[in-house]
Write a protein that holds these residues in place. Structure first.
Motif, mmCIF file in Angstrom:
data_model
loop_
_atom_site.group_PDB
_atom_site.id
_atom_site.type_symbol
_atom_site.label_atom_id
_atom_site.label_comp_id
_atom_site.label_asym_id
_atom_site.label_seq_id
_atom_site.Cartn_x
_atom_site.Cartn_y
_atom_site.Cartn_z
ATOM 1 N N ILE A 96 0.848 -1.191 0.000
ATOM 2 C CA ILE A 96 0.000 0.000 0.000
ATOM 3 C C ILE A 96 0.881 1.238 0.000
ATOM 4 N N HIS A 99 -0.886 6.534 -2.989
ATOM 5 C CA HIS A 99 -1.828 6.742 -4.079
ATOM 6 C C HIS A 99 -2.398 5.465 -4.690
ATOM 7 N N SER A 101 -2.496 0.750 -4.438
ATOM 8 C CA SER A 101 -2.157 -0.512 -3.786
ATOM 9 C C SER A 101 -1.792 -1.520 -4.872
ATOM 10 N N ASN A 116 -6.230 1.889 -7.485
ATOM 11 C CA ASN A 116 -6.003 3.217 -6.930
ATOM 12 C C ASN A 116 -6.682 3.285 -5.567
ATOM 13 N N ASN A 117 -6.410 4.305 -4.790
ATOM 14 C CA ASN A 117 -6.902 4.363 -3.411
ATOM 15 C C ASN A 117 -8.424 4.431 -3.322
ATOM 16 N N THR A 120 -9.678 0.894 -3.208
ATOM 17 C CA THR A 120 -9.293 0.041 -2.083
ATOM 18 C C THR A 120 -10.207 0.201 -0.884
ATOM 19 N N LYS A 121 -11.019 1.239 -0.880
ATOM 20 C CA LYS A 121 -11.945 1.439 0.239
ATOM 21 C C LYS A 121 -13.032 0.376 0.206
#
Length: 134
Positions: A96, A99, A101, A116-117, A120-121
């Motif tokens: 991670i 910006h 992962s 992208n971030n 990843t949420k």
């Protein structure tokens, strides 16, 4: 002419080469030292290249479609993270960054996929056995 003789070298991958001149022991030692230095340098270069990450075709596509910027600084951080993962015996790592992962297969030094971030949420990552935060 006692310093030089003619001999034939056989290489099983190439076949018989053209005759070459045999050298005296002192000349042979200097050639061997030059060859061993160049071989050592070549080996070190090859080892360094084998330690660099490669991106699978899938990961390359994800980098492009998800607009992840892969800079030389990020690559240095990823390579360091993979080295840390190797030291810990991790096989498949989630790395991670600020910006993005990356899922990396550590033994093959291959990035398998990239997110992208925003993506990843609220995600669940499976088939990994370690995480490195860079």
């Amino acid at each position: 002419m006692s310093d030089f003789g003619i001999r034939t070298i056989y290489n099983p991958y190439i076949g018989t080469s053209a005759p070459v001149q045999a050298q005296t022991q002192s000349n042979t030692q200097s050639v061997q030292n030059e060859e061993s230095i160049s071989f050592s340098e070549m080996l070190q270069k090859e080892l360094n290249q084998s330690q660099n990450l490669s991106f699978s075709k899938h990961a390359q596509q994800r980098v492009e479609t998800r607009q992840v910027e892969v800079t030389p600084q990020l690559m240095d951080k990823l390579n360091e993270a993979v080295s840390q993962a190797k030291e810990k015996g991790i096989q498949d790592a989630l790395i991670i960054s600020d910006h993005a992962s990356f899922i990396v297969n550590v033994p093959s030094n291959t990035v398998v996929t990239t997110l992208n971030n925003d993506e990843t949420k609220n995600r669940v990552f499976t088939n990994i056995n370690g995480t490195v935060i860079i």
